[in-house]
Write an enzyme that holds these catalytic residues in place. Sequence first.
Site, PDB file in Angstrom:
ATOM      1  N   LYS A 144      21.304 -28.316  44.206  1.00  0.00           N
ATOM      2  CA  LYS A 144      22.687 -27.751  43.972  1.00  0.00           C
ATOM      3  C   LYS A 144      22.400 -26.311  43.267  1.00  0.00           C
ATOM      4  O   LYS A 144      21.198 -26.267  42.623  1.00  0.00           O
ATOM      5  CB  LYS A 144      23.676 -28.254  43.320  1.00  0.00           C
ATOM      6  CG  LYS A 144      23.258 -28.898  41.934  1.00  0.00           C
ATOM      7  CD  LYS A 144      24.000 -29.776  41.038  1.00  0.00           C
ATOM      8  CE  LYS A 144      23.726 -30.196  39.969  1.00  0.00           C
ATOM      9  NZ  LYS A 144      24.288 -31.614  39.483  1.00  0.00           N
ATOM     10  N   TYR A 198      20.765  -2.905  18.859  1.00  0.00           N
ATOM     11  CA  TYR A 198      22.355  -2.762  18.758  1.00  0.00           C
ATOM     12  C   TYR A 198      22.690  -3.494  17.499  1.00  0.00           C
ATOM     13  O   TYR A 198      22.118  -4.854  17.318  1.00  0.00           O
ATOM     14  CB  TYR A 198      23.136  -3.333  20.074  1.00  0.00           C
ATOM     15  CG  TYR A 198      22.732  -2.398  21.147  1.00  0.00           C
ATOM     16  CD1 TYR A 198      23.591  -1.303  21.132  1.00  0.00           C
ATOM     17  CD2 TYR A 198      22.328  -3.025  22.395  1.00  0.00           C
ATOM     18  CE1 TYR A 198      23.480  -0.407  22.218  1.00  0.00           C
ATOM     19  CE2 TYR A 198      22.272  -2.106  23.537  1.00  0.00           C
ATOM     20  CZ  TYR A 198      22.876  -0.822  23.562  1.00  0.00           C
ATOM     21  OH  TYR A 198      22.676  -0.200  24.473  1.00  0.00           O
TER      22      TYR A 198
HETATM   23  C1  LIG Z   1      23.477 -32.618  39.284  1.00  0.00           C
HETATM   24  C2  LIG Z   1      23.679 -33.970  39.610  1.00  0.00           C
HETATM   25  C3  LIG Z   1      22.293 -34.848  39.276  1.00  0.00           C
HETATM   26  C4  LIG Z   1      21.159 -34.383  38.865  1.00  0.00           C
HETATM   27  O1  LIG Z   1      20.895 -34.382  37.496  1.00  0.00           O
HETATM   28  P1  LIG Z   1      19.676 -33.920  36.642  1.00  0.00           P
HETATM   29  O2  LIG Z   1      19.974 -34.150  35.052  1.00  0.00           O
HETATM   30  O3  LIG Z   1      19.391 -32.492  36.898  1.00  0.00           O
HETATM   31  O4  LIG Z   1      18.751 -34.799  36.792  1.00  0.00           O
HETATM   32  C5  LIG Z   1      22.552 -36.088  39.845  1.00  0.00           C
HETATM   33  N1  LIG Z   1      23.741 -36.669  40.034  1.00  0.00           N
HETATM   34  C6  LIG Z   1      24.948 -35.892  40.287  1.00  0.00           C
HETATM   35  C7  LIG Z   1      25.966 -36.365  40.556  1.00  0.00           C
HETATM   36  C8  LIG Z   1      24.778 -34.400  39.722  1.00  0.00           C
HETATM   37  O5  LIG Z   1      25.812 -33.750  39.785  1.00  0.00           O
END
Ligand SMILES: *Cc1c(COP(=O)(O)O)cnc(C)c1O
Length: 361
Positions: free
Chosen positions: A35, A255
């Site tokens: 994702k 800054y």
């Molecule tokens: C993003 C996500 C994962 C992966 O999580 P990590 O901590 O990156 O391993 C697994 N299950 C769901 C439902 C997620 O949203």
Amino acid sequence: MARPLRARIDLDAVREHYRFAKRLAPRARALAVVKANAYGHGAIAIARALAREADGFAVACVEEALELRESGISAPILLLDGIFSPAELPLIDDARLTPVVHSWPQLEWLRQARPRHRIDCWLKMDSGMHRMGFAPTDFAPAYAALAECRQIGTIVLMSHFARADEPEHPFTARQLHCFEQVCQHLSAPRSLANSAALLSCARSHADWTRPGIMLYGVSPMLHPHPLAASLRPAMTLETALISVREVDAGEPIGYGGRFVCERPTRVGVAAVGYADGYPRHAIDGAPVAVKGQLTRLIGRVSMDLITIDLNGIANAAIGDPVELWGRQVSATALAQASGTIAYQLFTNLNRRVPVVYEGIA
Ligand SMILES: *Cc1c(COP(=O)(O)O)cnc(C)c1O
């Protein structure tokens, strides 16, 4: 010379971490979580690198899934947020996507759908995180309602952990117990484990695991963990020094004059800033490496530039390599010095940063 900033991504490392995830849970299949553009690493490149071996992929939404389908990915693709409206059903049907079903409206849309192919679903239970999913008391009825639909294919039962990065914390066991209790009479495959649970909670491995951050070589654990020791960061964000100057003791840098030199200081300027995704909240002392040697950020992060203490770095000069995060500078350490987590450093990486892929695609 072009602007020297770039992100290098080691595809072999990602592939090795996927294999590691499979070895940790040898009886489970593993969805590679890609994702948010594979946590900023490039979803198409990462999915292609894993295409031959991944049991499936997980993305947030239909748009992210279609991008993978269009690049030739044919493995199952899970939509972690499920369907946002019934208008997405034809796309899901055509592209053979697998939605999570986490609410009654989503379930109703699927019940009324008349797709050409059966739609596989992952039914999500809220076992204690209280963000998404059916309440434990609603879960068996939701399963029954979905299972009786002819247009629905395989149903996987899932839940998500809130605190798996703290292996000693009893909350994960509580969530697991809740899930197991509710699912005990439902005969369907199950999925619970994110990266942290994959590493630290073998009881949660079940039929499908869902590794995300560990694929990219970052430990998902809050504290050092032996099984995380073999992970190596897949992404290196690197640039170069574009200016070096001597600044007197008592003089401010950048800054707001946030940092004032305690002694005569050689100050390097590196070509990276918050507009690239470098965290603007990085504090004085945040880690950075010049020519392979660790040193510290001094002064506020600008849009396109940062300032670095070069006092400990012999002969530092314009053009010298600077690592912002990677194998010398831990993204987690920089994130900690910036009030965030490595996940956000990666997903904040800006489009203007050129990405270079290494390893066999
Ligand atoms: C993003 C996500 C994962 C992966 O999580 P990590 O901590 O990156 O391993 C697994 N299950 C769901 C439902 C997620 O949203």
